[in-house]
Design a protein around this motif. Structure first.
Motif, PDB file in Angstrom:
ATOM      1  N   HIS A  32       5.448 -35.205  31.437  1.00 19.54           N
ATOM      2  CA  HIS A  32       4.979 -35.026  32.727  1.00 19.54           C
ATOM      3  C   HIS A  32       3.542 -34.774  32.478  1.00 19.54           C
ATOM      4  O   HIS A  32       2.612 -35.176  33.336  1.00 19.54           O
ATOM      5  CB  HIS A  32       5.773 -33.893  33.218  1.00 19.54           C
ATOM      6  CG  HIS A  32       5.212 -33.600  34.626  1.00 19.54           C
ATOM      7  ND1 HIS A  32       5.831 -33.821  35.887  1.00 19.54           N
ATOM      8  CD2 HIS A  32       4.148 -32.696  34.871  1.00 19.54           C
ATOM      9  CE1 HIS A  32       5.160 -33.211  36.735  1.00 19.54           C
ATOM     10  NE2 HIS A  32       4.101 -32.539  36.193  1.00 19.54           N
ATOM     11  N   HIS A  66      -0.176 -36.528  33.883  1.00 19.62           N
ATOM     12  CA  HIS A  66      -1.445 -35.864  34.429  1.00 19.62           C
ATOM     13  C   HIS A  66      -2.791 -36.559  33.779  1.00 19.62           C
ATOM     14  O   HIS A  66      -3.879 -36.831  34.742  1.00 19.62           O
ATOM     15  CB  HIS A  66      -1.451 -34.324  34.203  1.00 19.62           C
ATOM     16  CG  HIS A  66      -0.649 -33.780  35.460  1.00 19.62           C
ATOM     17  ND1 HIS A  66      -0.636 -33.956  36.844  1.00 19.62           N
ATOM     18  CD2 HIS A  66       0.432 -32.983  35.319  1.00 19.62           C
ATOM     19  CE1 HIS A  66       0.080 -33.406  37.540  1.00 19.62           C
ATOM     20  NE2 HIS A  66       0.885 -32.773  36.681  1.00 19.62           N
ATOM     21  N   HIS A  83       0.448 -34.916  42.255  1.00 20.57           N
ATOM     22  CA  HIS A  83       1.659 -35.763  41.823  1.00 20.57           C
ATOM     23  C   HIS A  83       1.685 -37.196  42.860  1.00 20.57           C
ATOM     24  O   HIS A  83       2.298 -37.157  43.667  1.00 20.57           O
ATOM     25  CB  HIS A  83       2.828 -35.216  41.850  1.00 20.57           C
ATOM     26  CG  HIS A  83       2.775 -33.895  40.659  1.00 20.57           C
ATOM     27  ND1 HIS A  83       2.827 -32.587  41.303  1.00 20.57           N
ATOM     28  CD2 HIS A  83       2.590 -33.914  39.545  1.00 20.57           C
ATOM     29  CE1 HIS A  83       2.916 -31.738  40.135  1.00 20.57           C
ATOM     30  NE2 HIS A  83       2.875 -32.515  39.104  1.00 20.57           N
ATOM     31  N   PHE A 107       2.296 -41.556  39.847  1.00 20.70           N
ATOM     32  CA  PHE A 107       2.703 -40.564  39.100  1.00 20.70           C
ATOM     33  C   PHE A 107       4.191 -40.487  38.970  1.00 20.70           C
ATOM     34  O   PHE A 107       5.001 -40.397  37.911  1.00 20.70           O
ATOM     35  CB  PHE A 107       1.959 -39.174  39.253  1.00 20.70           C
ATOM     36  CG  PHE A 107       2.311 -38.089  38.342  1.00 20.70           C
ATOM     37  CD1 PHE A 107       1.399 -37.712  37.509  1.00 20.70           C
ATOM     38  CD2 PHE A 107       3.476 -37.581  38.507  1.00 20.70           C
ATOM     39  CE1 PHE A 107       1.594 -36.820  36.697  1.00 20.70           C
ATOM     40  CE2 PHE A 107       3.817 -36.192  37.653  1.00 20.70           C
ATOM     41  CZ  PHE A 107       2.816 -35.908  36.685  1.00 20.70           C
TER      42      PHE A 107
END
Ligand SMILES: [Zn+2]
Length: 277
Positions: free
Chosen positions: A222, A226, A242, A246
């Motif tokens: 995760h 980013h 997000h 993403f």
């Protein structure tokens, strides 16, 4: 580091539940790894894999062997011929220094000769030990790295997460570390990505044996997303951290649903452990 040394096998079978095929040897005898030196997870896997190869290889020549890998520098190799209590079938009880891991076919054949009591093989094995004694005299000390926790090796997990993202060149040079414990918080941030420092931070409450590696890997995955999909301005002045893109990428994580389910089930324990310290 001592606790890790004693729990290598526990660690391998519990934390590596998703790699079970790689580490469960299909051998006749027992394989004991309790005395291997402490090492980061990826090195442990490597040692376990090599131990399995060695065990399988030796059993191919000699039949059932109970193999123990040791860290004993004074007795590099001991062998006993034993018999099964019921069937009286012979088998070997073999204790080997871990220097023999990954030793190759030639040395394996010499080991077989040694175990069978052949003089020439005994001399060859003695020479092998002499040559390798030096190499093992300075074991690597990893204690200084803060990417190596007590139970989980972040660098190794990041490598796996990065592999899942095809090792995108954008990810090159990103570092990872265990963060510091926050005090008295009611919420917990399991991971974060620092754009300036290009650094992933993982909350230290995740460094526990009961936290599965795949879950930490998911948090890292995760955070790496980013870096690949930076926040965008949604037009009304708010930052969309997000993005849709993403989220779509995130769902491609192989254990995505399991990770979410695990988090839902365990978040209260993680919060609790944050306060325990
Ligand atoms: Zn996020």
């Amino acid at each position: 580091m001592a606790s890790r040394q004693q729990t290598l096998w526990d660690w391998a079978s519990e934390s590596a539940q998703y790699n079970v095929e790689e580490i469960r040897p299909k051998v006749k005898g027992k394989l004991a790894l309790g005395e291997l030196p402490a090492a980061p997870a990826r090195e442990m896997f490597d040692m376990i894999r090599k131990a399995r190869e060695l065990h399988l290889g030796l059993e191919g020549y000699l039949g059932k062997i109970n193999l123990s890998l040791t860290n004993n520098r004074r007795r590099m190799l001991t062998v006993k011929l034993k018999r099964e209590a019921k069937t009286r079938a012979p088998y070997y009880e073999l204790r080997l220094h871990h220097m023999f891991l990954g030793c190759g076919e030639e040395v394996m054949a010499q080991l077989v000769g040694f175990i069978r009591g052949e003089d020439a093989a005994r001399q060859q094995i003695q020479r092998f030990i002499q040559r390798n004694r030096e190499a093992i005299s300075h074991d690597v000390e990893h204690a200084d790295l803060n990417d190596l926790g007590q139970f989980h090796d972040l660098e190794w997990l990041m490598k796996k997460a990065s592999d899942l993202l095809q090792n995108d060149p954008e990810l090159e040079g990103i570092k990872i570390t265990w963060g510091r414990k926050g005090k008295g918080k009611r919420s917990i941030r399991l991971g974060s990505y620092d754009f300036e420092q290009r650094l992933v931070r993982i909350h230290p409450s995740l460094d526990q044996r009961w936290v599965p590696g795949f879950f930490i890997e998911y948090i890292i995955y995760h955070e790496l997303l980013h870096a690949l999909y930076p926040p965008v301005d949604d037009g009304s002045g708010r930052r969309d951290v997000h993005t849709k893109e993403f989220r779509q990428m995130e769902e491609l994580y192989p254990h995505y649903k399991e990770a979410l389910a695990w988090e839902a089930q365990h978040i209260h324990l993680l919060l609790q452990s944050q306060h325990d310290e």
